[in-house]
Enzyme design. Structure first.
Site, PDB file in Angstrom:
ATOM      1  N   GLU A 136      60.121 -59.691 -29.275  1.00  0.00           N
ATOM      2  CA  GLU A 136      59.864 -58.933 -30.595  1.00  0.00           C
ATOM      3  C   GLU A 136      59.162 -57.359 -30.156  1.00  0.00           C
ATOM      4  OE1 GLU A 136      58.085 -59.016 -35.117  1.00  0.00           O
ATOM      5  OE2 GLU A 136      57.243 -60.241 -33.552  1.00  0.00           O
ATOM      6  N   ASP A 172      55.145 -63.767 -32.362  1.00  0.00           N
ATOM      7  CA  ASP A 172      55.818 -63.839 -33.658  1.00  0.00           C
ATOM      8  C   ASP A 172      55.803 -65.236 -34.302  1.00  0.00           C
ATOM      9  OD1 ASP A 172      57.448 -63.309 -36.039  1.00  0.00           O
ATOM     10  OD2 ASP A 172      59.357 -63.537 -34.879  1.00  0.00           O
ATOM     11  N   LYS A 224      53.770 -59.375 -27.992  1.00  0.00           N
ATOM     12  CA  LYS A 224      53.778 -59.272 -29.257  1.00  0.00           C
ATOM     13  C   LYS A 224      54.202 -60.627 -29.757  1.00  0.00           C
ATOM     14  CE  LYS A 224      54.360 -57.488 -33.919  1.00  0.00           C
ATOM     15  NZ  LYS A 224      54.674 -58.778 -34.633  1.00  0.00           N
TER      16      LYS A 224
END
Length: 360
Positions: free
Chosen positions: A208, A68, A66
């Site tokens: 994250e 950010d 993921k």
């Protein structure tokens, strides 16, 4: 006996001085299959990941890191390149390195879906560094250090791929943006690992979280569950409804008072007093002082003093570990302000959750 000379043959395409003619064109059979081209859409509503507490299981799920940053759609068109934010704002001029790289891709037309990020010294995407590279919230600075981590292709060389399954879209994408490299557009690679294992490794490395995607799914806008996000540390957007004034803090901001949405109403979910940098705090204080109000936008029964209330127009990205039993954020930390152009959304509380109106 000598053989008589052979008669010269005719040129392969007929007489040398005769004009060349093609075969007469036959009328097209209406029943014959026609290869149609799809018009290129001006914008595609992005598919958003649904927050889940743990990774899904099964071979149908593909996993990625993921990122950010800011969600972007890169449109490669005959007339040039356009970069649109999640909310549909044109930010082409903000990312010149991504534009230059998009022009070098081996495509005629395409729409790429990805996340613009800036990496820290350990190679992790850093939202704060991305905001600084763009001049802060509302800034107009050009970001040369931003990299587009591209994870989907929605349109390619005249063909709309949104009804094509994810696995096929990924195969096409890997032919456009190969794995590896240090360019301004890079492939967000699928990682061959069990979801639980990958999440543990991601958290150990300070990332994250991870994204899970249904290999058989088509591309739909909104949070339909085909894409899921699992975070190491929770991070969401909360409305700033006020701040506590402090003479000893950066920007005189002792803490920000935060709110989430619950059944259409804003409810108080606690405060955050860490994570501010000096320049961020000064910019934030300037923005808040322009939207002061006399009464709060939420019900507040706490005991804090020196409170300044503001209109709930600013959305802060807040990291937190969990929720307290009375509906407050546990160990929150300020990351930055979300851009309106990035379609900043305020966190939605479950209607069945406990009240968030208790005092600190």
């Amino acid at each position: 006996m000598t053989k008589p000379p052979r008669k010269p043959s005719e040129p392969l395409l007929g007489k040398a001085d005769a004009p060349l003619r093609g075969q007469p064109r036959r009328r097209r059979d209406p029943a014959q299959h026609q290869l149609t081209l799809d018009p290129m859409p001006a914008r595609i509503d992005p598919c958003l990941a649904l927050l889940k507490p743990r990774p899904p299981k099964g071979r149908q799920w593909a996993f990625e890191v993921k990122w950010d940053g800011y969600r972007l759609a890169v449109h490669v068109e005959p007339k040039g390149v356009r970069i649109l934010t999640r909310g549909g704002h044109d930010w082409t001029d903000r990312f010149p390195a991504i534009v230059a790289q998009a022009k070098r891709l081996p495509v005629s037309t395409a729409i790429l879906d990805g996340e613009a990020v800036v990496f820290d010294e350990l190679g992790r995407s850093d939202f704060g560094k991305l905001q600084q590279s763009l001049g802060g919230r509302g800034g107009k600075r050009v970001s040369w250090e931003s990299v587009l981590m591209v994870f989907d292709v929605l349109y390619l060389d005249g063909h709309d791929l949104t009804e094509t399954e994810f696995t096929a879209r990924r195969h096409l994408l890997e032919g456009i943006v190969p794995p590896g490299g240090e360019e301004a557009i890079r492939l967000s690679e699928e990682i061959e690992a069990d979801g639980e294992t990958l999440l543990r490794i991601a958290c150990e490395h300070g990332l994250e979280g991870i994204i899970a995607k249904d290999r058989n799914s088509t591309y739909r806008g909104g949070r339909g569950g085909e894409w899921q996000k699992i975070k190491c540390i929770q991070s969401d957007g909360f409305a700033i409804v006020g701040y506590q004034r402090s003479s000893s803090a950066f920007g005189n901001i002792g803490a920000l008072l935060l709110a989430a949405r619950k059944e259409g109403q804003l409810v108080y979910v606690g405060s955050v007093g860490t994570g501010f940098k000096a320049d961020q705090a000064m910019q934030l204080r300037t923005a808040m002082d322009k939207i002061k109000v006399s009464a709060p936008a939420v019900r507040y029964t706490g005991r804090r003093k020196n409170l300044i209330w503001i209109k709930p127009k600013l959305v802060a990205e807040i990291e937190y570990r969990a929720w307290t039993h009375d509906g407050k954020l546990r160990h929150p930390s300020y990351k930055g302000l979300r851009e309106q152009a990035d379609n900043a959304a305020i966190f939605e509380l479950d209607p069945a959750s406990s009240s968030s109106e208790n005092s600190l």
